[in-house]
Design a protein around this motif. Structure first.
Motif, mmCIF file in Angstrom:
data_model
loop_
_atom_site.group_PDB
_atom_site.id
_atom_site.type_symbol
_atom_site.label_atom_id
_atom_site.label_comp_id
_atom_site.label_asym_id
_atom_site.label_seq_id
_atom_site.Cartn_x
_atom_site.Cartn_y
_atom_site.Cartn_z
ATOM 1 N N ARG A 184 81.256 11.386 35.648
ATOM 2 C CA ARG A 184 81.542 12.814 35.796
ATOM 3 C C ARG A 184 82.382 13.072 37.054
ATOM 4 N NH1 ARG A 184 79.885 11.790 31.556
ATOM 5 N NH2 ARG A 184 78.037 12.632 30.490
ATOM 6 N N CYS A 185 82.071 12.379 38.128
ATOM 7 C CA CYS A 185 82.822 12.554 39.377
ATOM 8 C C CYS A 185 84.265 12.093 39.228
ATOM 9 C CB CYS A 185 82.141 11.787 40.507
ATOM 10 S SG CYS A 185 80.558 12.489 41.038
ATOM 11 N N ARG A 186 84.473 11.019 38.484
ATOM 12 C CA ARG A 186 85.852 10.569 38.259
ATOM 13 C C ARG A 186 86.646 11.618 37.495
ATOM 14 N NH1 ARG A 186 83.457 5.279 38.250
ATOM 15 N NH2 ARG A 186 82.757 5.516 36.091
ATOM 16 N N GLY A 187 85.960 12.413 36.660
ATOM 17 C CA GLY A 187 86.641 13.507 35.964
ATOM 18 C C GLY A 187 87.179 14.556 36.919
ATOM 19 N N PHE A 188 86.612 14.626 38.112
ATOM 20 C CA PHE A 188 87.108 15.534 39.149
ATOM 21 C C PHE A 188 88.029 14.809 40.134
ATOM 22 C CE2 PHE A 188 83.720 18.081 37.509
ATOM 23 C CZ PHE A 188 84.063 19.388 37.792
ATOM 24 N N GLY A 189 88.464 13.634 39.759
ATOM 25 C CA GLY A 189 89.380 12.887 40.615
ATOM 26 C C GLY A 189 88.743 12.394 41.891
ATOM 27 N N MET A 190 87.420 12.243 41.900
ATOM 28 C CA MET A 190 86.734 11.823 43.115
ATOM 29 C C MET A 190 86.815 10.306 43.290
ATOM 30 S SD MET A 190 83.344 14.275 43.094
ATOM 31 C CE MET A 190 83.136 14.301 44.876
#
Length: 320
Positions: free
Chosen positions: A166-172
């Motif tokens: 999920r965090c990668r979906g926010f470019g984190m």
């Protein structure tokens, strides 16, 4: 042949209770009250199996007093810090849990807490509800942007891995600490840290997803909170015992920690009244797995374990 008797200690989903009633003689708790230690011991004399939640506390003393009739504890939870597993092992009672099925729901709540804490959702909601929103300016309700920031995940099990997605979906940029490093195909580019002490300084956000054990209790204390960058945000959807709550309050007051998002507390139910004095602590009442889909899945997983046990097979999720 008579059916085994199962005591379901809390009110579960309708689908779970219907399936249980089909296959077992069930003792239900329609009033959904929390059972005392004496209640648990008394019910064990009436049941071949207990299907409890984390609200039922199986201390060593309680386990020692359980009736010989009870042969299995099929937990309706992933965490088993409410169970003294060594005591169950000595007693010869099987213990199971319900992994896998609540990872998505819990990660959703973790993202909600992360976003809500970062973007000052509790303050904004209160302002609109109370009619105190009277003006706007470029400096009004400025929060912390999540997109592109660094997140440190402590505990890269099932929930932690979904949270990382999920965090990668926010470019984190994902960093993590775990008891052991994941295979590269499960890391998806995340950076492994062998210690919490190396993880925290590079974590604009830290999200807790590890179990509460003697080693992790009090994990986030004053010293470790101080290792986070100034303005960091703390998220906890695992267990309240992971955080020294007085130390978190002190870090919030000092401004070193900008905000926190918490779904679990040392004292449950109830939480910590000291947190209520801080609008930048976004709180939920331990609802990480509270979706209709997940509650059915958890109940069915617990019943799957009971079915296997009473059929003479090894339960899929046996811990003891």
């Amino acid at each position: 042949m008579s059916k085994p008797t199962v005591w379901i200690s809390r009110k579960l989903s309708d689908n779970t209770q219907a399936r249980a009633a089909r296959d077992y003689d069930v003792i239900l708790n329609d009033d959904d009250v929390i059972s005392s230690a004496d209640d648990i011991v008394a019910m064990s004399a009436r049941a071949d199996a207990i299907l409890p939640c984390h609200s039922e506390l199986f201390t060593a003393d309680v386990v020692a007093r359980l009736s010989e009739r009870t042969k299995i504890i099929a937990n309706h939870s992933v965490g088993v810090d409410h169970c003294d597993l060594d005591a169950f092992r000595q007693k010869g009672i099987v213990v199971t849990n319900t992994p896998d099925v609540l990872s998505d729901a819990t990660a959703e709540i973790a993202m909600l807490l992360m976003l809500g804490a970062a973007r000052r959702a509790p303050e904004g909601d209160h302002m609109v509800r109370t009619g105190s929103w009277k003006s706007w300016s470029p400096s009004f309700m400025v929060g912390t942007q999540v997109t592109g920031k660094r997140v440190g995940i402590i505990g890269m099990g099932r929930v932690g891995q979904v949270m990382a997605q999920r965090c990668r979906g926010f470019g984190m940029e994902v960093h993590y600490h775990n008891r052991s490093q994941l295979p590269s195909e499960l890391e998806h580019g995340a950076t492994y840290h062998p210690t919490v002490e190396t993880l925290l300084p590079v974590s604009d956000f830290v999200s807790l997803h590890c179990p509460a054990t003697p080693e992790t209790t009090g994990l986030m204390n004053a010293d470790r909170l101080a290792l986070l960058p100034a303005g960091a945000i703390v998220v906890n959807t695992a267990r309240g015992a992971l955080i020294v709550e007085a130390d978190l309050v002190a870090a919030i007051r000092s401004g070193h920690i900008a905000a926190a998002g918490l779904d679990c507390f040392v004292n449950e139910p109830g939480g910590n009244p000291a947190f209520a004095n801080h609008a930048n602590i976004f709180m939920l009442p331990h609802i990480g797995s509270a979706t209709r889909e997940t509650r059915d899945a958890m109940g069915f997983r617990a019943l799957d374990n009971l079915d296997a046990f009473f059929a003479g097979s090894e339960p899929r999720d046996r811990l003891v």
